[in-house]
Design a protein around this motif. Sequence first.
Motif, PDB file in Angstrom:
ATOM      1  N   ASP A   1      -5.187 -18.694  24.096  1.00 26.09           N
ATOM      2  CA  ASP A   1      -3.873 -18.127  23.813  1.00 26.09           C
ATOM      3  C   ASP A   1      -2.813 -18.825  24.655  1.00 26.09           C
ATOM      4  OD1 ASP A   1      -3.569 -16.885  26.375  1.00 26.09           O
ATOM      5  OD2 ASP A   1      -4.684 -15.139  25.681  1.00 26.09           O
ATOM      6  N   THR A   2      -1.562 -18.520  24.385  1.00 25.82           N
ATOM      7  CA  THR A   2      -0.460 -19.209  25.054  1.00 25.82           C
ATOM      8  C   THR A   2      -0.031 -18.531  26.344  1.00 25.82           C
ATOM      9  OG1 THR A   2       1.061 -17.995  23.612  1.00 25.82           O
ATOM     10  CG2 THR A   2       0.470 -20.233  22.950  1.00 25.82           C
ATOM     11  N   LYS A   3      -0.692 -17.443  26.684  1.00 27.84           N
ATOM     12  CA  LYS A   3      -0.339 -16.747  27.930  1.00 27.84           C
ATOM     13  C   LYS A   3      -1.292 -17.183  29.032  1.00 27.84           C
ATOM     14  CE  LYS A   3       1.752 -12.935  25.411  1.00 27.84           C
ATOM     15  NZ  LYS A   3       1.737 -11.485  25.070  1.00 27.84           N
ATOM     16  N   GLY A   4      -2.314 -16.385  29.291  1.00 26.31           N
ATOM     17  CA  GLY A   4      -3.208 -16.714  30.398  1.00 26.31           C
ATOM     18  C   GLY A   4      -4.355 -17.619  30.047  1.00 26.31           C
TER      19      GLY A   4
ATOM     20  N   ASP B   1      -9.823 -15.799  29.768  1.00 26.77           N
ATOM     21  CA  ASP B   1      -9.785 -14.822  30.864  1.00 26.77           C
ATOM     22  C   ASP B   1     -10.370 -15.368  32.163  1.00 26.77           C
ATOM     23  OD1 ASP B   1     -10.068 -13.603  28.169  1.00 26.77           O
ATOM     24  OD2 ASP B   1      -9.760 -11.717  29.218  1.00 26.77           O
TER      25      ASP B   1
ATOM     26  N   SER C   1      -3.762 -24.702  23.167  1.00 25.96           N
ATOM     27  CA  SER C   1      -3.212 -23.388  23.482  1.00 25.96           C
ATOM     28  C   SER C   1      -2.278 -22.968  22.357  1.00 25.96           C
ATOM     29  CB  SER C   1      -2.458 -23.438  24.816  1.00 25.96           C
ATOM     30  OG  SER C   1      -2.092 -22.145  25.237  1.00 25.96           O
TER      31      SER C   1
ATOM     32  N   ASP D   1      -0.741 -19.489  19.772  1.00 27.05           N
ATOM     33  CA  ASP D   1      -0.540 -18.059  19.542  1.00 27.05           C
ATOM     34  C   ASP D   1      -1.057 -17.706  18.154  1.00 27.05           C
ATOM     35  OD1 ASP D   1       0.261 -15.457  19.293  1.00 27.05           O
ATOM     36  OD2 ASP D   1       2.413 -15.843  19.504  1.00 27.05           O
TER      37      ASP D   1
ATOM     38  N   GLN E   1      -5.181 -25.659  30.782  1.00 26.90           N
ATOM     39  CA  GLN E   1      -4.770 -24.900  29.604  1.00 26.90           C
ATOM     40  C   GLN E   1      -3.776 -25.690  28.765  1.00 26.90           C
ATOM     41  OE1 GLN E   1      -3.068 -21.059  30.380  1.00 26.90           O
ATOM     42  NE2 GLN E   1      -2.600 -20.685  28.224  1.00 26.90           N
TER      43      GLN E   1
ATOM     44  N   GLY F   1       7.137 -21.358  20.998  1.00 25.91           N
ATOM     45  CA  GLY F   1       6.072 -20.599  21.650  1.00 25.91           C
ATOM     46  C   GLY F   1       4.838 -20.417  20.783  1.00 25.91           C
TER      47      GLY F   1
ATOM     48  N   ARG G   1       1.317 -24.106  23.202  1.00 24.95           N
ATOM     49  CA  ARG G   1       1.734 -24.392  24.590  1.00 24.95           C
ATOM     50  C   ARG G   1       1.094 -25.700  25.019  1.00 24.95           C
ATOM     51  NH1 ARG G   1       0.308 -20.647  29.936  1.00 24.95           N
ATOM     52  NH2 ARG G   1       0.559 -22.313  31.470  1.00 24.95           N
TER      53      ARG G   1
END
Length: 407
Positions: free
Chosen positions: A49-52, A55, A82, A84, A379, A404, A407
Amino acid sequence: MTEQSTGAWVERAGALRGIRVLDLTRILSGPFASMILADLGADVIKVEDTKGGDDTRHWGPPFLGEDAAYFHSVNRNKRSLSVDLKSGAGLDIVLRLADTADIVLENFRPGTAERLGLGYAALSARNPRLVYGSVSGYGHTGPLSGRAGYDAIAQAMSGAMSVTGVKDGEAVRFGIAGADLGAGMWVTIGILSALWSRESTGVGQHVDVSLLDGQVSWLTYVAQNYFASGVTPGRFGSAHPNIVPYQGFSTGDGEIMVAVGNDGLWRRFASALGLHELVDDPRFATNPDRVTNRDVLLPLISAALTARSAVEWSDLLTEAGVPVGPINTVAEALELPQIQAREMVVDLPHTVEGRVRTLGSPIKLSGTPTTLRHASPTQGEHTSEVLAALGLSQDEIGRLLADGAVR
């Protein structure tokens, strides 16, 4: 595929050369499977994903640079995209990649991939040759299929924990994530089988593996003992329920593991320990005798082993032809000359850290060996590269980054 110092990816021979994997997994079971495929030469595109991101990038300390050591353990040889998945543009990119992939690997809770538009039915309709591997806690069928899966829960529910630990102690989980790693290996076996089947049928299939099933399959002789006797198996510590002596023992200064797997080895073992009177003792003459009388025999062996050091006993028993080894710490195991000779500890190039030390591959192929080419990606390290290979222009890539969607 291999990554040169310039950062460009070029073909390199491997058993899975030319196979592309779209890896939608995270945490451990799926990434372990995709790493095996990558080591075998497949081009693995890891979707984050484009956030973290995955995990496990944050599951520290310890950290190696910005990413946790945990992440580095199962993500080498991959490219990171990366994206969304909840954006239309992001989902379209992944669908286009799935159209060109040989394998899609996912470990969402059953139903999640379908809701995202990335389930087997949807992707195989677009790409009938697709091999689609799923890892979940309980599988895609059955009354528990909708539950989230966790390694420790699978170990507990499978019965594996009930036979792990000392006899009068509490049940404990394995010191490693056996359910996750086992499921990763099972889905890899299934995927490779499906690839071979595709050679004759021309079509792919869905490979459905669960943590719980994988752990139950590992019960093997423990379950068979139950089927045969009706007796619920218990805990034996380092010992074996069917073989005696086959367990860890304390010596004068440390612990060793002994594996006396037949009656000939028993005679060598007893003689090496100086227990000559036990060699032909009818209570211990055969393995069934020794299993029946283990509570009498084991204290005699333990007492004899305190007379020498672990190294002395290891040398003496090895010379006698008895399987024996020290119970090493992780640090001691990784320094073993045998492990070094088999290239099971390697230093790989990393884009930011320079070099990262990690484990090697246990698969040794004579003609198409595994290749450990690069440590785990940062990432989104290959986002622009992957999009360009899809045919997107630099302007299109720039807009996706600005919006967005990637990434």
